[in-house]
Write a protein that holds these residues in place. Sequence first.
Motif, short mmCIF file in Angstrom:
data_model
loop_
_atom_site.label_atom_id
_atom_site.label_comp_id
_atom_site.label_asym_id
_atom_site.label_seq_id
_atom_site.Cartn_x
_atom_site.Cartn_y
_atom_site.Cartn_z
N UNK A 1 0.84 -1.19 0.00
CA UNK A 1 0.00 0.00 0.00
C UNK A 1 0.87 1.24 0.00
N UNK A 2 0.33 2.29 -0.60
CA UNK A 2 1.03 3.55 -0.69
C UNK A 2 0.14 4.65 -0.13
N UNK A 3 0.79 5.61 0.54
CA UNK A 3 0.07 6.78 1.02
C UNK A 3 1.02 7.96 1.07
N UNK A 4 0.46 9.15 1.04
CA UNK A 4 1.28 10.34 1.13
C UNK A 4 1.74 10.54 2.57
N UNK A 5 2.96 11.02 2.71
CA UNK A 5 3.45 11.42 4.03
C UNK A 5 2.89 12.81 4.32
N UNK A 6 3.19 13.32 5.50
CA UNK A 6 2.76 14.69 5.83
C UNK A 6 3.33 15.68 4.82
N UNK A 7 4.59 15.50 4.44
CA UNK A 7 5.20 16.38 3.45
C UNK A 7 4.52 16.20 2.10
N UNK A 8 4.18 14.99 1.75
CA UNK A 8 3.47 14.74 0.49
C UNK A 8 2.12 15.42 0.47
N UNK A 9 1.41 15.37 1.59
CA UNK A 9 0.11 16.06 1.68
C UNK A 9 0.28 17.57 1.54
N UNK A 10 1.36 18.11 2.07
CA UNK A 10 1.57 19.56 1.94
C UNK A 10 1.77 19.95 0.48
N UNK A 11 2.27 19.04 -0.33
CA UNK A 11 2.46 19.30 -1.75
C UNK A 11 1.12 19.38 -2.49
N UNK A 12 0.10 18.70 -2.00
CA UNK A 12 -1.18 18.70 -2.71
C UNK A 12 -1.78 20.09 -2.81
N UNK A 13 -1.48 20.95 -1.86
CA UNK A 13 -1.98 22.33 -1.91
C UNK A 13 -1.37 23.08 -3.09
N UNK A 14 -0.10 22.84 -3.34
CA UNK A 14 0.57 23.47 -4.48
C UNK A 14 0.04 22.92 -5.80
N UNK A 15 -0.17 21.62 -5.85
CA UNK A 15 -0.69 20.99 -7.06
C UNK A 15 -2.10 21.52 -7.36
N UNK A 16 -2.92 21.67 -6.31
CA UNK A 16 -4.26 22.22 -6.50
C UNK A 16 -4.19 23.66 -7.01
N UNK A 17 -3.28 24.45 -6.48
CA UNK A 17 -3.12 25.83 -6.95
C UNK A 17 -2.74 25.85 -8.42
N UNK A 18 -1.85 24.98 -8.82
CA UNK A 18 -1.45 24.89 -10.22
C UNK A 18 -2.62 24.47 -11.10
N UNK A 19 -3.40 23.50 -10.62
CA UNK A 19 -4.58 23.06 -11.38
C UNK A 19 -5.60 24.18 -11.49
N UNK A 20 -5.83 24.91 -10.41
CA UNK A 20 -6.76 26.05 -10.44
C UNK A 20 -6.29 27.12 -11.42
N UNK A 21 -4.99 27.40 -11.40
CA UNK A 21 -4.42 28.38 -12.33
C UNK A 21 -4.62 27.91 -13.77
N UNK A 22 -4.37 26.63 -14.01
CA UNK A 22 -4.52 26.07 -15.37
C UNK A 22 -5.95 26.21 -15.86
N UNK A 23 -6.91 25.92 -15.01
CA UNK A 23 -8.32 26.02 -15.39
C UNK A 23 -8.69 27.47 -15.67
N UNK A 24 -8.25 28.36 -14.80
CA UNK A 24 -8.58 29.78 -14.97
C UNK A 24 -7.98 30.38 -16.24
N UNK A 25 -6.81 29.90 -16.64
CA UNK A 25 -6.11 30.48 -17.79
C UNK A 25 -6.23 29.67 -19.08
N UNK A 26 -6.96 28.57 -19.03
CA UNK A 26 -7.10 27.70 -20.21
C UNK A 26 -7.60 28.46 -21.44
N UNK A 27 -8.65 29.28 -21.33
CA UNK A 27 -9.11 30.02 -22.52
C UNK A 27 -8.04 30.97 -23.08
#
Length: 142
Positions: free
Chosen positions: A99-125
């Motif tokens: 089994x695999x799971x994110x560590x605490x540091x891995x979970x902290x990275x998800x906030x950055x990934x979400x920000x990048x995804x949000x930016x991508x969606x907002x700027x796609x057009x």
Amino acid sequence: MSAGHTAVTTSGALADKPVISCETPQDECGVRDVLDRLGDKWSVYVVVELASGVLRFKELQRRIHGGISQRMLTLTVRRLERDGLVKRTVHPTIPPQVEYELTEMGHSLTHLVKSLADWSIAHRPAIAKAREKYDARSAADA
């Protein structure tokens, strides 16, 4: 600010916030190896999928869109484990259950990934329009 770094300002809404950059191309600022890992598309997919919780290897492989090979997934999770972003647990069953799971540091990275995804969606057009404009200009120059 630490040695080897210089502040660079940007224009627009972020003009008052400094951006850290390396002083010379040879000065990696200690981030190149981390950015290389996070710039790997499979690593980002694994982090995104593990953000929802613990997954077994085959479950993780099925969830990754675009189809990742068993070998590539193995290499990716090993690298993420080495970097301290993923925890691997082997249960002593036959066959072994992993089994695999994110560590605490891995979970902290998800906030950055979400920000990048949000930016991508907002700027796609805007990106699509810029690509069309560039492609039209390139076709006209050819």
